[in-house]
Write an enzyme that holds these catalytic residues in place. Sequence first.
Site, short mmCIF file in Angstrom:
data_model
loop_
_atom_site.label_atom_id
_atom_site.label_comp_id
_atom_site.label_asym_id
_atom_site.label_seq_id
_atom_site.Cartn_x
_atom_site.Cartn_y
_atom_site.Cartn_z
N GLY A 45 14.58 -10.53 -16.66
CA GLY A 45 14.53 -9.92 -17.98
C GLY A 45 14.93 -10.87 -19.08
CE LYS B 171 -2.13 -51.07 -17.09
NZ LYS B 171 -1.68 -49.73 -16.63
CB CYS C 143 -3.58 -48.12 -19.87
SG CYS C 143 -2.50 -46.77 -20.45
CD GLU D 179 -4.32 -47.06 -16.04
OE1 GLU D 179 -3.61 -47.97 -15.57
OE2 GLU D 179 -4.01 -46.41 -17.06
CG LEU E 153 9.76 -11.49 -13.06
CD1 LEU E 153 8.71 -10.40 -13.33
CD2 LEU E 153 9.55 -12.64 -14.03
CB SER F 142 -1.92 -42.53 -22.06
OG SER F 142 -0.80 -42.48 -22.93
CE1 TYR G 215 6.53 -47.75 -21.27
CE2 TYR G 215 6.06 -50.04 -20.77
CZ TYR G 215 5.68 -48.83 -21.31
OH TYR G 215 4.43 -48.71 -21.89
CD GLU H 46 19.45 -22.40 -17.65
OE1 GLU H 46 19.62 -21.26 -18.11
OE2 GLU H 46 18.64 -22.65 -16.73
#
Length: 582
Positions: free
Chosen positions: A332, A153, A189, A39, A330, A216, A159, A435
Amino acid sequence: MAAAQIDTCVGDLAGNASAVLEWTRRAAQTGAQLVVFPEMTLTGYPIEDLALRASFRRAAQETLEQLARDLDADGLGDVAVLVGSVGERASRRRRPGADDAAEAPRESGTEPLPDSELVGDVVAGRPEARDAVRPTNDAVLLRGGRVETRYSKHHLPNYGVFDEFRIFAPGDEICVIDVADRRIGVVICEDIWQDGGPVSLMDEREVAALVVLNGSPFEEGKGHVRAELAARRAAEVDAPVVYVNLVGGQDDLVFDGGSFVVDRDGSLLASAPQLVEHLLVWDLADEGEPAQRGPVAPPLHPDEETYRAVVAGLRAYVRKNGFRTVTLGLSGGIDSALTAVIAADAIGGENVVGVSMPSAFSSDHSKDDAADLAQRIGADYRVQPIAGMVEAFQRELALEGVAEENLQARVRGMILMAISNREGHLVIAPGNKSELATGYATIYDAGSIGGYAPLKDVDKSRVWALARWRNDHAIDRGEIPPIPESSITKPPSAELRPGQLDQDSLPPYALLDEVLDAYVEHAEGRAELLARGFDPAVVDRVLQLVDRAEWKRRQYPPGPKVTALAFGRDRRLPITSRWREP
């Protein structure tokens, strides 16, 4: 026929056309008479409001016509090439839920309106506006040096991550093409995801196969859903279904390929591997003969599937936006460790700049783990202590408590952005979905700042699972595991005060993620959560954290969607809201 699952880039008309030419050439060398691309191949997908620009549609059409001529000039004019692109038609905008038959779009030869007029009628979304030229999502047949057939299409999803109803006009015609004396049905699709519509009429046309052009996006567990759906449609049209899917990353979406062919009895006839470009060649049997079987790619383990999707998303974002290198803090800990390894797998460890930014509260083992990780993946490792910078701020501000803790975190974010500005690296954020859901991150710190967040849709429990999978994968290949064991096993901590642990402020992650999954992804309310047996104190605390953190989520970098509901396009809630679960 050949299913060409290729990686495209939105707006790169010339580059995408060149890829179509190259992959058609490869397909022709196998003897393929029909090549089917995904597509919106020519334009990239999703093009969002680029479709509303008449200038973009004109350029796409010119590129499409030139591609047809180039295919012919390259000796490929006899090959039927189905490629996705944007088109246009005159259509009155329909209200959501309006009766299709009553407000069906009509064909017109009207010339495209100027962009200024289009804005008034389409972008502003006035459903009562007069007829205007609107874009369409098309499958286009190129053959003999020209554009031979177009199909628009029908079903426009509205949605989740999709917003096509607002952008495109729906088609209303059936498309059947003839290739080598065989009748091939063509849909796009969402046309197979909705009952009725063009697929329901294909059996009347007696097609030998139904091909579906798809964009998709990946999400965990979606592969078998596609296959089961295609099997139902194959039974409906009494013919094999050839499902051709896009591959690669585009902003916060990852397309996983995995193209396949299912027979009318639902059996799998051929399949392509996931998350790599691939040409799946399959022979359509003559009428009355048994179905032909082709190569079948082995399925991926769920953790490997998700891991490779995240890698693909980051790789695409880096390369398609013109970066060569990335940088991150970084610590750790497990989040930054997994993010760094993902980056190394995506663009090479030598292109990863890892910065350790120890404070007065950073443990020796955290600093050692960060250095160990960087050595394992071959990263450019740097140490930039923050104590002096924090002291300079404190001399002016004299912060205490949480404000002092957050100052340390934000100094780290400032350092990364400064290095990025100086050296041109893309800053990537190692924060995870748990988080982000609870707001358990300092806004503008090293965990949330930057241009892309690979773990944005991966909850903390899954972070550990993916880290384990990646290390096991290395061991299976006789390699050194990239993530130090202690980064996986030690209790997570922001290390912004002595002895600090995540679980001082949050429920245990296994419990937290279960509640978050129910509340965020499945939209269960407080009553439903209590009915499932969750502790009321835990439920109230988690819901409060989630509801109050929307403003942070809006400012978070994009990251690859891997679950059924990711923060961003999938979940659109107001920042300012007094609604609380009763």
